[in-house]
Design a protein around this motif. Sequence first.
Motif, mmCIF file in Angstrom:
data_model
loop_
_atom_site.group_PDB
_atom_site.id
_atom_site.type_symbol
_atom_site.label_atom_id
_atom_site.label_comp_id
_atom_site.label_asym_id
_atom_site.label_seq_id
_atom_site.Cartn_x
_atom_site.Cartn_y
_atom_site.Cartn_z
ATOM 1 N N GLU A 60 0.852 -1.185 0.000
ATOM 2 C CA GLU A 60 0.000 0.000 0.000
ATOM 3 C C GLU A 60 0.883 1.229 0.000
ATOM 4 O OE1 GLU A 60 -2.963 0.058 3.090
ATOM 5 O OE2 GLU A 60 -3.449 -2.052 2.756
ATOM 6 N N SER A 61 0.486 2.180 -0.835
ATOM 7 C CA SER A 61 1.188 3.457 -0.880
ATOM 8 C C SER A 61 0.202 4.543 -0.491
ATOM 9 C CB SER A 61 1.719 3.716 -2.296
ATOM 10 O OG SER A 61 0.642 4.009 -3.173
ATOM 11 N N VAL A 62 0.699 5.764 -0.476
ATOM 12 C CA VAL A 62 -0.194 6.886 -0.186
ATOM 13 C C VAL A 62 -1.213 7.061 -1.319
ATOM 14 C CG1 VAL A 62 1.392 8.098 1.348
ATOM 15 C CG2 VAL A 62 1.543 8.486 -1.099
ATOM 16 N N LYS A 63 -0.932 6.476 -2.499
ATOM 17 C CA LYS A 63 -1.816 6.613 -3.653
ATOM 18 C C LYS A 63 -2.761 5.434 -3.847
ATOM 19 C CE LYS A 63 1.278 7.490 -6.997
ATOM 20 N NZ LYS A 63 1.856 7.934 -8.265
ATOM 21 N N ALA A 64 -2.279 4.194 -3.596
ATOM 22 C CA ALA A 64 -3.074 3.026 -3.961
ATOM 23 C C ALA A 64 -2.558 1.777 -3.263
ATOM 24 C CB ALA A 64 -3.004 2.819 -5.476
ATOM 25 N N ALA A 65 -3.366 0.731 -3.328
ATOM 26 C CA ALA A 65 -2.938 -0.601 -2.896
ATOM 27 C C ALA A 65 -2.776 -1.454 -4.141
ATOM 28 C CB ALA A 65 -3.974 -1.210 -1.969
ATOM 29 N N SER A 66 -1.828 -2.371 -4.093
ATOM 30 C CA SER A 66 -1.557 -3.202 -5.257
ATOM 31 C C SER A 66 -1.132 -4.592 -4.809
ATOM 32 C CB SER A 66 -0.448 -2.561 -6.103
ATOM 33 O OG SER A 66 -0.198 -3.324 -7.257
#
Length: 126
Positions: A60-66
């Motif tokens: 998980e990033s500040v922008k999205a989960a992948s």
Amino acid sequence: MELKAELKYTKSHEWVLKDGDVATIGLTDYAQSELGDLVFVNLPEEGDEVSVGEAFGDVESVKAASDVYSPVSGTVSAINEDLLDAPESINEAPYDAWFIKVTDISEEEELLSAEEYEKFVEESEE
């Protein structure tokens, strides 16, 4: 985008280092740069089975989960516990920040060379 000639790559943006019967798997430099600052990593347990093309964990990033996908089928023989406390190390050094090591490999997907992966990324951005 940094690539290493000794590694193989997947179209889902993982890197693989085969050393005998052990496959070490991580996230490519391209993937970490697209995701942005990583803040969380979820990894399987040692002894878990992984399968070609199936997610074995996620980031998980500040922008999205992948999801992070396995390019091989086999048994997780080690996890990089350092990533659980310091997911930002994937951003800092993606080719040092391996996720899992897999043994008892029974199947692997078609992997790309560094040149093939670079071409794949360039074509997907067009």
